[in-house]
Structure formats: structure tokens, C-alpha cells
Design an enzyme around this catalytic site. Structure first.
Site, PDB file in Angstrom:
ATOM      1  N   GLY A  40      27.643  -6.594 -13.119  1.00  0.00           N
ATOM      2  CA  GLY A  40      28.236  -7.691 -13.892  1.00  0.00           C
ATOM      3  C   GLY A  40      27.639  -7.858 -15.276  1.00  0.00           C
ATOM      4  N   THR A 143      33.703 -13.963 -10.320  1.00  0.00           N
ATOM      5  CA  THR A 143      34.231 -13.184 -11.444  1.00  0.00           C
ATOM      6  C   THR A 143      33.575 -13.524 -12.780  1.00  0.00           C
ATOM      7  OG1 THR A 143      36.048 -14.765 -11.529  1.00  0.00           O
ATOM      8  CG2 THR A 143      36.478 -12.698 -10.393  1.00  0.00           C
ATOM      9  N   SER A 145      31.961 -14.832 -16.335  1.00  0.00           N
ATOM     10  CA  SER A 145      32.401 -15.470 -17.585  1.00  0.00           C
ATOM     11  C   SER A 145      32.514 -14.446 -18.699  1.00  0.00           C
ATOM     12  CB  SER A 145      31.379 -16.533 -17.974  1.00  0.00           C
ATOM     13  OG  SER A 145      30.116 -15.927 -18.197  1.00  0.00           O
ATOM     14  N   GLY A 185      22.176 -17.096 -29.177  1.00  0.00           N
ATOM     15  CA  GLY A 185      21.961 -17.072 -30.630  1.00  0.00           C
ATOM     16  C   GLY A 185      20.491 -16.888 -30.967  1.00  0.00           C
ATOM     17  N   MET A 319      25.163 -21.638 -16.470  1.00  0.00           N
ATOM     18  CA  MET A 319      25.560 -20.228 -16.410  1.00  0.00           C
ATOM     19  C   MET A 319      24.297 -19.373 -16.423  1.00  0.00           C
ATOM     20  SD  MET A 319      28.934 -19.933 -18.733  1.00  0.00           S
ATOM     21  CE  MET A 319      30.522 -20.492 -18.143  1.00  0.00           C
ATOM     22  N   HIS A 445      -9.715 -18.927 -14.260  1.00  0.00           N
ATOM     23  CA  HIS A 445     -10.100 -19.007 -15.674  1.00  0.00           C
ATOM     24  C   HIS A 445     -10.506 -17.632 -16.170  1.00  0.00           C
ATOM     25  CE1 HIS A 445     -11.841 -20.504 -19.374  1.00  0.00           C
ATOM     26  NE2 HIS A 445     -12.924 -19.771 -19.111  1.00  0.00           N
TER      27      HIS A 445
HETATM   28  P1  FAD Z   1      29.028 -11.868 -13.912  1.00  0.00           P
HETATM   29  O1  FAD Z   1      27.635 -11.388 -13.994  1.00  0.00           O
HETATM   30  O2  FAD Z   1      29.741 -12.228 -15.120  1.00  0.00           O
HETATM   31  O3  FAD Z   1      29.819 -10.879 -12.991  1.00  0.00           O
HETATM   32  C1  FAD Z   1      31.166 -10.996 -12.759  1.00  0.00           C
HETATM   33  C2  FAD Z   1      31.732  -9.632 -12.456  1.00  0.00           C
HETATM   34  O4  FAD Z   1      33.052  -9.789 -11.958  1.00  0.00           O
HETATM   35  C3  FAD Z   1      31.846  -8.734 -13.679  1.00  0.00           C
HETATM   36  O5  FAD Z   1      31.232  -7.505 -13.425  1.00  0.00           O
HETATM   37  C4  FAD Z   1      33.358  -8.570 -13.879  1.00  0.00           C
HETATM   38  O6  FAD Z   1      33.712  -7.304 -14.382  1.00  0.00           O
HETATM   39  C5  FAD Z   1      33.862  -8.752 -12.471  1.00  0.00           C
HETATM   40  N1  FAD Z   1      35.255  -9.203 -12.392  1.00  0.00           N
HETATM   41  C6  FAD Z   1      35.817 -10.255 -13.040  1.00  0.00           C
HETATM   42  N2  FAD Z   1      37.105 -10.416 -12.671  1.00  0.00           N
HETATM   43  C7  FAD Z   1      37.366  -9.427 -11.785  1.00  0.00           C
HETATM   44  C8  FAD Z   1      38.519  -9.064 -11.049  1.00  0.00           C
HETATM   45  N3  FAD Z   1      39.649  -9.779 -11.115  1.00  0.00           N
HETATM   46  N4  FAD Z   1      38.448  -7.981 -10.258  1.00  0.00           N
HETATM   47  C9  FAD Z   1      37.305  -7.269 -10.153  1.00  0.00           C
HETATM   48  N5  FAD Z   1      36.181  -7.579 -10.805  1.00  0.00           N
HETATM   49  C10 FAD Z   1      36.197  -8.656 -11.614  1.00  0.00           C
HETATM   50  N6  FAD Z   1      21.058 -15.513 -17.282  1.00  0.00           N
HETATM   51  C11 FAD Z   1      19.795 -15.655 -16.857  1.00  0.00           C
HETATM   52  O7  FAD Z   1      19.583 -16.296 -15.822  1.00  0.00           O
HETATM   53  N7  FAD Z   1      18.754 -15.097 -17.521  1.00  0.00           N
HETATM   54  C12 FAD Z   1      18.924 -14.395 -18.663  1.00  0.00           C
HETATM   55  O8  FAD Z   1      17.954 -13.904 -19.240  1.00  0.00           O
HETATM   56  C13 FAD Z   1      20.239 -14.242 -19.156  1.00  0.00           C
HETATM   57  N8  FAD Z   1      20.472 -13.538 -20.288  1.00  0.00           N
HETATM   58  C14 FAD Z   1      21.750 -13.374 -20.726  1.00  0.00           C
HETATM   59  C15 FAD Z   1      21.958 -12.678 -21.923  1.00  0.00           C
HETATM   60  C16 FAD Z   1      23.239 -12.503 -22.403  1.00  0.00           C
HETATM   61  C17 FAD Z   1      23.450 -11.745 -23.693  1.00  0.00           C
HETATM   62  C18 FAD Z   1      24.346 -13.016 -21.669  1.00  0.00           C
HETATM   63  C19 FAD Z   1      25.733 -12.788 -22.166  1.00  0.00           C
HETATM   64  C20 FAD Z   1      24.143 -13.717 -20.499  1.00  0.00           C
HETATM   65  C21 FAD Z   1      22.845 -13.922 -20.018  1.00  0.00           C
HETATM   66  N9  FAD Z   1      22.590 -14.640 -18.864  1.00  0.00           N
HETATM   67  C22 FAD Z   1      21.302 -14.815 -18.426  1.00  0.00           C
HETATM   68  C23 FAD Z   1      23.680 -15.249 -18.078  1.00  0.00           C
HETATM   69  C24 FAD Z   1      23.995 -14.359 -16.861  1.00  0.00           C
HETATM   70  O9  FAD Z   1      24.340 -13.073 -17.314  1.00  0.00           O
HETATM   71  C25 FAD Z   1      25.135 -14.959 -16.054  1.00  0.00           C
HETATM   72  O10 FAD Z   1      24.826 -16.304 -15.721  1.00  0.00           O
HETATM   73  C26 FAD Z   1      25.351 -14.175 -14.778  1.00  0.00           C
HETATM   74  O11 FAD Z   1      25.666 -12.834 -15.059  1.00  0.00           O
HETATM   75  C27 FAD Z   1      26.481 -14.791 -13.940  1.00  0.00           C
HETATM   76  O12 FAD Z   1      26.658 -14.050 -12.792  1.00  0.00           O
HETATM   77  P2  FAD Z   1      28.059 -13.975 -12.026  1.00  0.00           P
HETATM   78  O13 FAD Z   1      27.802 -13.133 -10.829  1.00  0.00           O
HETATM   79  O14 FAD Z   1      28.585 -15.333 -11.849  1.00  0.00           O
HETATM   80  O15 FAD Z   1      29.051 -13.263 -13.016  1.00  0.00           O
HETATM   81  P1  NAI Z   2      24.904 -22.128 -25.453  1.00  0.00           P
HETATM   82  O1  NAI Z   2      25.727 -23.157 -24.812  1.00  0.00           O
HETATM   83  O2  NAI Z   2      23.498 -21.926 -25.017  1.00  0.00           O
HETATM   84  O3  NAI Z   2      24.825 -22.408 -27.026  1.00  0.00           O
HETATM   85  C1  NAI Z   2      25.953 -22.519 -27.844  1.00  0.00           C
HETATM   86  C2  NAI Z   2      25.548 -23.273 -29.093  1.00  0.00           C
HETATM   87  O4  NAI Z   2      26.629 -23.164 -30.017  1.00  0.00           O
HETATM   88  C3  NAI Z   2      25.312 -24.755 -28.843  1.00  0.00           C
HETATM   89  O5  NAI Z   2      24.052 -25.116 -29.375  1.00  0.00           O
HETATM   90  C4  NAI Z   2      26.472 -25.423 -29.577  1.00  0.00           C
HETATM   91  O6  NAI Z   2      26.120 -26.693 -30.108  1.00  0.00           O
HETATM   92  C5  NAI Z   2      26.755 -24.414 -30.685  1.00  0.00           C
HETATM   93  N1  NAI Z   2      28.118 -24.522 -31.254  1.00  0.00           N
HETATM   94  C6  NAI Z   2      29.274 -24.756 -30.598  1.00  0.00           C
HETATM   95  N2  NAI Z   2      30.298 -24.823 -31.474  1.00  0.00           N
HETATM   96  C7  NAI Z   2      29.778 -24.601 -32.718  1.00  0.00           C
HETATM   97  C8  NAI Z   2      30.323 -24.549 -34.038  1.00  0.00           C
HETATM   98  N3  NAI Z   2      31.611 -24.739 -34.263  1.00  0.00           N
HETATM   99  N4  NAI Z   2      29.505 -24.297 -35.070  1.00  0.00           N
HETATM  100  C9  NAI Z   2      28.166 -24.126 -34.861  1.00  0.00           C
HETATM  101  N5  NAI Z   2      27.601 -24.192 -33.630  1.00  0.00           N
HETATM  102  C10 NAI Z   2      28.380 -24.410 -32.574  1.00  0.00           C
HETATM  103  O7  NAI Z   2      25.758 -20.773 -25.339  1.00  0.00           O
HETATM  104  P2  NAI Z   2      25.355 -19.264 -25.597  1.00  0.00           P
HETATM  105  O8  NAI Z   2      24.116 -19.163 -26.390  1.00  0.00           O
HETATM  106  O9  NAI Z   2      26.591 -18.617 -26.098  1.00  0.00           O
HETATM  107  O10 NAI Z   2      25.048 -18.748 -24.137  1.00  0.00           O
HETATM  108  C11 NAI Z   2      26.055 -18.786 -23.109  1.00  0.00           C
HETATM  109  C12 NAI Z   2      25.440 -18.903 -21.760  1.00  0.00           C
HETATM  110  O11 NAI Z   2      24.721 -17.743 -21.413  1.00  0.00           O
HETATM  111  C13 NAI Z   2      24.473 -20.059 -21.692  1.00  0.00           C
HETATM  112  O12 NAI Z   2      25.066 -21.070 -20.902  1.00  0.00           O
HETATM  113  C14 NAI Z   2      23.254 -19.540 -21.045  1.00  0.00           C
HETATM  114  O13 NAI Z   2      22.975 -20.248 -19.863  1.00  0.00           O
HETATM  115  C15 NAI Z   2      23.545 -18.086 -20.707  1.00  0.00           C
HETATM  116  N6  NAI Z   2      22.422 -17.300 -21.205  1.00  0.00           N
HETATM  117  C16 NAI Z   2      21.199 -17.479 -20.632  1.00  0.00           C
HETATM  118  C17 NAI Z   2      20.103 -16.832 -21.114  1.00  0.00           C
HETATM  119  C18 NAI Z   2      18.788 -17.096 -20.501  1.00  0.00           C
HETATM  120  O14 NAI Z   2      18.735 -17.644 -19.414  1.00  0.00           O
HETATM  121  N7  NAI Z   2      17.695 -16.717 -21.118  1.00  0.00           N
HETATM  122  C19 NAI Z   2      20.185 -15.894 -22.230  1.00  0.00           C
HETATM  123  C20 NAI Z   2      21.517 -15.809 -22.789  1.00  0.00           C
HETATM  124  C21 NAI Z   2      22.565 -16.474 -22.260  1.00  0.00           C
END
Ligand code: FAD
Ligand code: NAI
Length: 467
Positions: A40, A143, A145, A185, A319, A445
């Protein structure tokens, strides 16, 4: 046609963990994934590649900017960006292969292709060339996001990009404009700032990482500003244009009521993610969405069709990969007749910048809002021997405890290795520890963990020893 006890749609951390737990509990399980690799968003384009790139960029940054303090002279340090990205790809493919191994080990049948409900017990899985039907007694929608955008802004994936493209660029941007001062970001701003890009962050709200305790955002912004990241908080982006070799971004300064324009070579749009249910056939299955496009579920993560469950990013809540995993396990155990439970208040959040930010439980703002009587104790890393020994003294740990019972209600930290340190706070809160309970436990420590003990001592009658 194949028939299963459980069909899991999506192989992210929610789906694959759920499938393994179902198989462990004796259910005949299938997993459906539209992409050729399993894992995913998290494994392919999220948690794993972003942490791999953060780590590489951090190593470079340390070499060029902090080694001299340690008395290490380096004469010529160069970035081989191609190799950096290749290492990320290698880490991703090893990790995804690991999930495939686990599916095979647990005898989970994998179907590659996009799954669409034909009715509430049948899924059509199509890979574009052929399709097959998979029947299930129960289903789990996992599925995930996709990145969101802003109205009127086209993500062309060339110059106006999401995190997916930002993790696979062929060059280091000269000037990266980031829309959104949230988790994505800021993590990707850190990567490219360390590698030499100019980075400007535009954020609509008046502070960054707005979902965390306000003190964390303030401290992180200070450190990143010191590192050279430019911040434009209280700015609403109104236009983004790809002009060929450049990108121009216009935004309204909400405090001064005037327009600004920034020009760079890439614009990263990181304004949140939306639940992904495209072409899933939810109408054919009779499954309802909520008003924000998420699959609607009850407290047992059942949809309005009681044999169809939904978990992870596609349902309400944070998420996060570990939240999705907990939900995957919960649903499998519920289906097996067990009585599992998730305390959503104790799901930690981490931002993998440096210093790292980590948090669990209630923020100070939430406690104030809910009129909960609380006391707080803070301890700065600069007062810690371990932090000074490692030249890592930015940040602090803040403990919020109930004023009368001393139970820990929230822990918020920014500093070295906080992503790992938060684990102790989660454990303490899971067992409903008081600040004094933690303060009385021996912490080795010199370690960073002593900062948590000291913050708990500070919350307990202001008894910190080293402050
Ligand atoms: P996903 O991981 O999105 O998996 C869903 C899967 O379903 C995908 O592989 C997709 O292809 C498949 N799918 C969708 N629709 C269908 C369909 N109809 N048929 C078959 N397959 C389908 N979270 C953290 O906790 N720590 C982090 O450090 C972190 N870093 C992140 C960094 C980035 C850049 C991003 C974008 C996200 C990050 N996240 C992080 C968030 C994390 O990736 C998501 O919360 C997590 O992947 C959600 O898991 P999920 O199983 O719900 O969905
Ligand atoms: P986010 O919700 O963390 O941040 C989006 C930011 O965009 C907010 O601060 C919001 O105020 C701002 N924003 C919205 N509309 C705007 C506009 N018009 N102009 C300027 N700023 C605006 O979402 P992000 O960073 O896209 O991450 C998505 C998800 O992925 C998060 O919910 C996060 O939980 C997950 N994720 C988790 C990570 C981790 O656990 N380390 C790493 C990366 C992603």
C-alpha cells in the site's frame, strides 16, 4: 470462481495485517491489490520511502554541518542523488517482498487487480486484461487514501507534485515551494532543505503541525527556521501555475490582506489526503459513505452491511499506518468472536523531522477546552547530559497530568529520538500510570529517556532534579 471466509481489499498496513491475523485465526483468506507490489501507500510511497530519504538526507546534513564540532574534518562531500533514490527503491522493494513472503507463509491467496463489488458477496477483480470473480462470506475494505488537492489547482506530477513524485525526483529542486505545513510538507521540506534546496512553506493556519500541541509547532518552526526553511503561515494559496521550467504560486496573506507570489522549480501540494473508494462498487454492495466521503462504520468498524468491515485511512480517524494496523487486528479478532478494543486516545503521532516531534493523549489546548484540571511538567533536552554528549540539545518533553489524581493525560515531545521515546509514554498511559509512577522508575544514565523521567518529576510537585 474462488470462495473465501474473508476477502481483504487493499494490501496496505491495514489490509495485510488484517489478512495475516485472519489466517492466524483459521479463516480462509484472500487479499486483493490493484498494484503489482503489496504494502500500500505506507510501504510503496509513504512511511518507508520517506523515512529512507529522511535518513539519507540527515546523514549528509550531519556530515557537512555538524562533524566539525566533533573534531572531524571532511574535505569533499558530494551528493549522488541517483544513488540516494536507488537506495530508497531498494528499501521499498525489500519491504514489499517481505509482505509477499508473509502472505505466502500464512497461505493467503493474492489477487492482483482492481476490486469492484458486483454485489455484497462478490468482487470482480480486473487487471485491465482479464477479470476474475472472488466470493466472500465477509469483506474488509482497506483501500486507503490518495493525496487531496485544492480547488482550481492541477497537480501535473511534473512541477506541481504530491508526495509520491517528491519521493522520486530526478534532481534536487533549486527552490521547492511547499503548500501545507502538516506532516508531509514538513518531512519533505526537511529532506530537500538538508540537500541544499531553498524551501518555502505556505500554510493556511497561523501555526504549523496544527493537530499537535501548540508548543510543539512553535518549537519546530523555530528550529526549521534556524535551518533556513522560510515560513508563510496565515497564507491562503489562490493560484499555482506551471510555466514550463518554473512554477509560480500566488497566496493571500490573511493577516495583511495582500497577495504574494513565489517562484520556484517545484511545488509540493501537501494539504491532506482523501479516502480512496474510486470504482469500488460500493453502491452495488449497498455500502454507505459518510458526509466526508469515508466509508461509514460503527464502533466495531462494520459498515451498514454487517458482514462488510472497513479500516485504516478509508474510515474516520487519524491517517496513520499503526492506526490502520490496530484496526486490521481488531476486525479479524471480532470476526473470530473475540472482544478486542482500541483506545484511540493512545495512538501516538510522530513527525520525523530532526528534531523529531511525538505526541500521545490530550494536548494542552484540548484539556483547557474540556476544562479538565491539569498540571504540567517540562524538561528541556539542553539540561540532559546525554543530549549534550551527542550535541543534540534542541527541544523538550512536556507531561500533562491530572491535577488531582496525577494520572498522565498527555505527553508531547520534540527532540532527539522522540519517535522512539514516545513508546514509553504510550506504555505508561496504557497502564494509567501517574506522573509520580514514571518519576520513581529507574531510567538508565545517560539516556534520552531520562528527560521523560525528569518531565514527570517536574509535573510531580515541581521536583525535577537537573533543572
Ligand atoms: P493504504 O496503505 O493506502 O493501502 C491501501 C491499498 O489498497 C493500496 O495499496 C491500494 O492500491 C489498494 N486499493 C485501493 N482500492 C483498491 C481496489 N478497489 N482494489 C484493489 N486494491 C485497492 N503513517 C505513519 O503512521 N507513519 C509514517 O511515517 C507515515 N509516513 C507517510 C509518508 C507519506 C509520504 C504518506 C503519503 C503517508 C504516510 N503515512 C505514515 C500514512 C500511511 O501511509 C497511511 O496511514 C497508511 O498507509 C494507511 O494504510 P491503509 O492500509 O489504510 O491504506
Ligand atoms: P496534514 O493534514 O498533516 O497537513 C495539511 C496542512 O495543509 C494543514 O496544516 C492545513 O492547514 C494545510 N492547508 C490546507 N489547505 C491549505 C491551503 N489552501 N493553503 C495552505 N495550507 C493549507 O496533511 P498531509 O501533510 O498532506 O498528510 C496527510 C496524512 O498523511 C496526514 O493525515 C498524516 O497523518 C499522514 N502522514 C503521516 C506521517 C507520519 O506519521 N509521520 C508522515 C506523512 C503523512
Amino acid at each position: 470462481m474462488s470462495e473465501f471466509d474473508v476477502v481483504v481489499i487493499g494490501s496496505g498496513p491495514g489490509g495485510y495485517v488484517c489478512a495475516i491475523r485472519c489466517a492466524q485465526l483459521g479463516m480462509k483468506t484472500a487479499i486483493i491489490e490493484r498494484y503489482p507490489t503489496l504494502g500500500g501507500t505506507c510501504l510503496n510511497v509513504g512511511c518507508i520511502p520517506s523515512k529512507a530519504l529522511l535518513d539519507s538526507s540527515e546523514k549528509y546534513h550531519e556530515t557537512v554541518s555538524t562533524f566539525d564540532v566533533h573534531g572531524i574534518k571532511v574535505s569533499k562531500v558530494e551528493i549522488d542523488f541517483k544513488q540516494m533514490v536507488k537506495r530508497v527503491d531498494d528499501v521499498v522493494s525489500q519491504t514489499c517482498d517481505g509482505v509477499k513472503f508473509l502472505m505466502n507463509k500464512n497461505k493467503i491467496e493474492i489477487f492482483h487487480g482492481h476490486g469492484t463489488f458486483k454485489d455484497d458477496h462478490t468482487l470482480t477483480v480486473s487487471d485491465g486484461k482479464s477479470s476474475t470473480e472472488v466470493k466472500g462470506k465477509k469483506f474488509v475494505i482497506a483501500t486507503g487514501s490518495k493525496p487531496s488537492s485544492l480547488p482550481g489547482i492541477e497537480i501535473d506530477k511534473e512541477r506541481v507534485i504530491t508526495s509520491t513524485e517528491a519521493l522520486k525526483l530526478s534532481e534536487i529542486p533549486k527552490h521547492l515551494i511547499v503548500i501545507g505545513g502538516g506532516v508531509i510538507g514538513l518531512e519533505l521540506s526537511s529532506v530537500y532543505k538538508r540537500l541544499g534546496s531553498k524551501v518555502s512553506v505556505l500554510e493556511y493556519a497561523d501555526s504549523i503541525i496544527g493537530m499537535m500541541d501548540k508548543d510543539m509547532g512553535k518549537n519546530l518552526q523555530k528550529v526549521l527556521k534556524k535551518d533556513g526553511v522560510e515560513f508563510y503561515t496565515s497564507h491562503q494559496v489562490t493560484e499555482v501555475k506551471n510555466t514550463g521550467k518554473e512554477v509560480s504560486v500566488k497566496a493571500k496573506d490573511l493577516k495583511k490582506d495582500k497577495e504574494i507570489e513565489l517562484k520556484g522549480d517545484y511545488c509540493l501540494v501537501a494539504v491532506g489526503r482523501r479516502p480512496y473508494t474510486d470504482n469500488l462498487g460500493l453502491e452495488a454492495a449497498g455500502v454507505e459513505l459518510d458526509d466526508r466521503g469515508r466509508v461509514n462504520t460503527n464502533e466495531h468498524l462494520q459498515t451498514n452491511k454487517s458482514h462488510i468491515y472497513a479500516i485504516g485511512d478509508v474510515v474516520k480517524g487519524m491517517m496513520l499506518a499503526h492506526k490502520a494496523e490496530e484496526e486490521g487486528t481488531l476486525v479479524a479478532e471480532l470476526m473470530a468472536g473475540q472482544k478486542p478494543h482500541i483506545d484511540y486516545n493512545l495512538i501516538p503521532g510522530v513527525v520525523y523531522t530532526w528534531p523529531e516531534v511525538a505526541s500521545v493523549g490530550q494536548t494542552e489546548e484540548q484539556l483547557k477546552n474540556d476544562k479538565v484540571p491539569y498540571k504540567k511538567g517540562s524538561f528541556p533536552f539542553k539540561a540532559l547530559g546525554r543530549a549534550r554528549a551527542s550535541n543534540e540539545s534542541d527541544g523538550l518533553i512536556k507531561v500533562l497530568a491530572h491535577k488531582e489524581t496525577d494520572e498522565i493525560l498527555g505527553v508531547h515531545m520534540i527532540g532527539p529520538r522522540c519517535a522512539d521515546l514516545i513508546g514509553e509514554a504510550v506504555l505508561a498511559m496504557e497502564f494509567r500510570a501517574s506522573a509520580e509512577d514514571v518519576a520513581r522508575i529507574s531510567h538508565a544514565h545517560p539516556t534520552y529517556t531520562e528527560a521523560f523521567k525528569e518531565a514527570c518529576l517536574a509535573a510531580t510537585e515541581d521536583r525535577a532534579i537537573h533543572m
